[in-house]
Design a protein around this motif. Structure first.
Motif, mmCIF file in Angstrom:
data_model
loop_
_atom_site.group_PDB
_atom_site.id
_atom_site.type_symbol
_atom_site.label_atom_id
_atom_site.label_comp_id
_atom_site.label_asym_id
_atom_site.label_seq_id
_atom_site.Cartn_x
_atom_site.Cartn_y
_atom_site.Cartn_z
ATOM 1 N N LEU A 162 -11.470 2.759 2.010
ATOM 2 C CA LEU A 162 -10.899 2.595 0.460
ATOM 3 C C LEU A 162 -9.319 2.874 0.610
ATOM 4 O O LEU A 162 -9.091 4.017 0.909
ATOM 5 C CB LEU A 162 -11.903 3.364 -0.197
ATOM 6 N N VAL A 163 -8.501 2.035 0.086
ATOM 7 C CA VAL A 163 -7.237 2.283 -0.063
ATOM 8 C C VAL A 163 -6.655 2.309 -1.479
ATOM 9 O O VAL A 163 -7.038 1.566 -2.319
ATOM 10 C CB VAL A 163 -6.480 1.259 0.717
ATOM 11 N N ASP A 164 -5.920 3.259 -1.930
ATOM 12 C CA ASP A 164 -5.392 3.412 -3.141
ATOM 13 C C ASP A 164 -3.964 3.875 -3.140
ATOM 14 O O ASP A 164 -3.894 4.938 -2.332
ATOM 15 C CB ASP A 164 -6.336 4.135 -4.074
ATOM 16 N N ASP A 165 -2.892 3.591 -3.931
ATOM 17 C CA ASP A 165 -1.765 4.012 -3.832
ATOM 18 C C ASP A 165 -1.333 5.125 -5.177
ATOM 19 O O ASP A 165 -0.237 5.541 -5.277
ATOM 20 C CB ASP A 165 -0.711 2.994 -4.112
ATOM 21 N N GLY A 166 -2.446 5.253 -6.071
ATOM 22 C CA GLY A 166 -2.333 6.114 -6.969
ATOM 23 C C GLY A 166 -1.394 5.865 -8.035
ATOM 24 O O GLY A 166 -0.676 6.602 -8.767
ATOM 25 N N ALA A 167 -1.191 4.363 -8.328
ATOM 26 C CA ALA A 167 -0.304 4.093 -9.389
ATOM 27 C C ALA A 167 -0.493 4.633 -10.805
ATOM 28 O O ALA A 167 -1.876 4.356 -10.904
ATOM 29 C CB ALA A 167 -0.070 2.441 -9.178
ATOM 30 N N ARG A 217 -4.976 6.974 1.559
ATOM 31 C CA ARG A 217 -3.884 6.974 0.280
ATOM 32 C C ARG A 217 -2.512 6.285 0.740
ATOM 33 O O ARG A 217 -1.976 6.875 2.043
ATOM 34 C CB ARG A 217 -3.726 8.541 0.087
ATOM 35 N N GLY A 218 -2.235 5.515 0.097
ATOM 36 C CA GLY A 218 -1.072 4.687 0.388
ATOM 37 C C GLY A 218 -1.125 3.244 -0.293
ATOM 38 O O GLY A 218 -2.151 2.749 -0.792
ATOM 39 N N GLY A 248 2.825 -6.056 -20.223
ATOM 40 C CA GLY A 248 2.950 -5.867 -18.640
ATOM 41 C C GLY A 248 2.576 -4.744 -18.274
ATOM 42 O O GLY A 248 1.424 -3.991 -18.544
ATOM 43 N N PHE A 249 3.381 -4.042 -17.446
ATOM 44 C CA PHE A 249 2.843 -2.661 -16.495
ATOM 45 C C PHE A 249 3.438 -1.556 -17.201
ATOM 46 O O PHE A 249 3.663 -0.658 -16.481
ATOM 47 C CB PHE A 249 3.052 -3.084 -15.111
#
Length: 381
Positions: A28-33, A177-178, A271-272
């Motif tokens: 599982l990959v996540d960048d914590g945005a 994480r990344g 948007g973001f």
């Protein structure tokens, strides 16, 4: 089977847990945005009074009915169900117009027949007076009539997400994480390290179009900003209070320790931009105090902002991308992610394993991405 899941919101965390539980070797990959919808969500599990219909409603109600099984699966992985914050306290549908509540009660009973077994988790729907409603949720205004939906529940989105990730790790999965750079249909790079697999699941919510941008795969999902304010009533036991639904876009959700979540805005075209805005804050507080003036003296703790992934078709996009073997999407849940994503994550893992899963047929990415345009009936927004 080796699998990669990108995104650790409720969609990705659910798929990660299901794949790990099935025996896959999954990362599982996540960048914590900032702006993750799960981290900001109020956690309501009461889909039955939704104005949605068709495929979305079927998935929504099936997701609520799946929760006991999910909690059992987490328990088998060594995760205490209490860690999710899930609690069935009922849902109050309130309004000043008795005729509207009459119509709502009739509609719910019609849907009980129309959607069959998926509605069983709704339980009884009882008409109760304003005095009884205020005994259940004391800050409510005078003059409100109410329906009590027995099966209404809520969950802590952050705690559920973390429980699913921990459960996946306990089943042999790995959290990295990344920022994931998609290199191909089944490969990513994280901080310069290449990771390859047999299956790649893009579950990055509103960011899914950006995640797959390099592959030229169009993902018809837009971010919708939601601002949710958290209040505190010092010294008040709110643990058993039901969720409150005034037959409009807003709601009230009580958690333990005198904490309440009130919201939410539904802002398209932002948007973001994950900021708390003056107008959004004003709307949330005005909406809350219009039906619960007893919250006027509550302490304002924080306002959370989530960017919901809303599919152009109004139906979640879950399945394998046409013509791209091994590349899967799981996004577009809108405001229903915490209710339906655990079930859809489990169904997606089964489809990846080669099972025929009819409930996913109407969510196939080809329906949304293909040249014929979106199909199915989604939620009223």
């Amino acid at each position: 089977m080796r699998a990669i899941v990108v995104g650790s919101g409720i969609s990705g965390a659910s798929a990660f847990f299901a794949l790990a539980r099935s025996g896959a070797s999954v990362v599982l990959v996540d960048d914590g945005a900032p702006g993750q919808a799960t981290g900001a969500s109020a956690g309501i599990v009461e889909p039955w009074s939704s104005t949605a219909s068709g495929t979305y409603y079927e998935l929504y109600t099936a997701g609520a009915a799946y929760y006991p099984e999910l909690l059992s699966q987490l328990g088998a992985a060594g995760i205490d169900a209490a860690a999710t914050g899930y609690r069935r306290t009922g849902g109050l549908i309130v309004n000043r117009d008795p005729s509207l509540l009459d119509a709502e009660q009739a509609r719910l009973e019609e849907r009980r027949s129309e959607y069959g077994v998926a509605m069983a988790a709704m339980g009884r729907v009882d008409r109760i007076g304003g005095e009884r409603a205020r005994s259940l949720f004391p800050p409510l205004a005078d003059g409100l009539d109410a329906l009590l939906v027995e099966g209404g529940a809520h969950v802590d989105g952050r705690r559920l997400r973390d429980a699913l990730v921990s459960g996946g790790e306990r089943c042999g999965g790995e959290l990295v994480r990344g920022c994931a750079e998609v290199l191909g249909d089944t490969a990513v790079a994280v901080e310069g390290k290449r990771i390859e697999a047999d299956v790649l699941v893009i579950a990055s919510g509103a960011w899914a179009p950006r995640t797959l941008g390099g592959l030229g795969v169009p993902v018809p999902v837009q971010p919708q900003r939601g601002q949710i304010t958290h209040l505190s009533l010092d010294g008040v036991d709110t643990s058993g209070w039901p969720t409150v639904h005034p037959m409009r876009h807003h709601y009230l959700v009580a958690f333990d320790g005198g904490r309440l979540a009130v919201g939410a805005t539904r802002e398209d075209g932002t948007g973001f931009d994950a900021r708390v805005t003056a107008s959004g804050q004003l709307q949330v507080l005005e909406d809350a105090l219009s039906i619960a003036p007893g919250l006027a003296n509550a302490t304002l703790i924080e306002t959370r902002v989530g960017l919901r992934p809303v599919a152009d078709s109004g139906v979640p996009i879950v399945g394998e991308v046409a013509g791209r073997p091994g590349l899967f999407l799981a996004t577009g849940y809108g405001a229903g992610g915490l209710t339906m994503a655990p079930l859809l994550g489990d169904l997606l893992a089964r489809r990846i394993a080669g099972e025929r899963v009819e409930l996913l047929d109407a969510t196939d990415p080809a329906l949304a991405i293909g040249p014929t345009g979106p199909e199915g009936t989604g939620p009223a927004r």
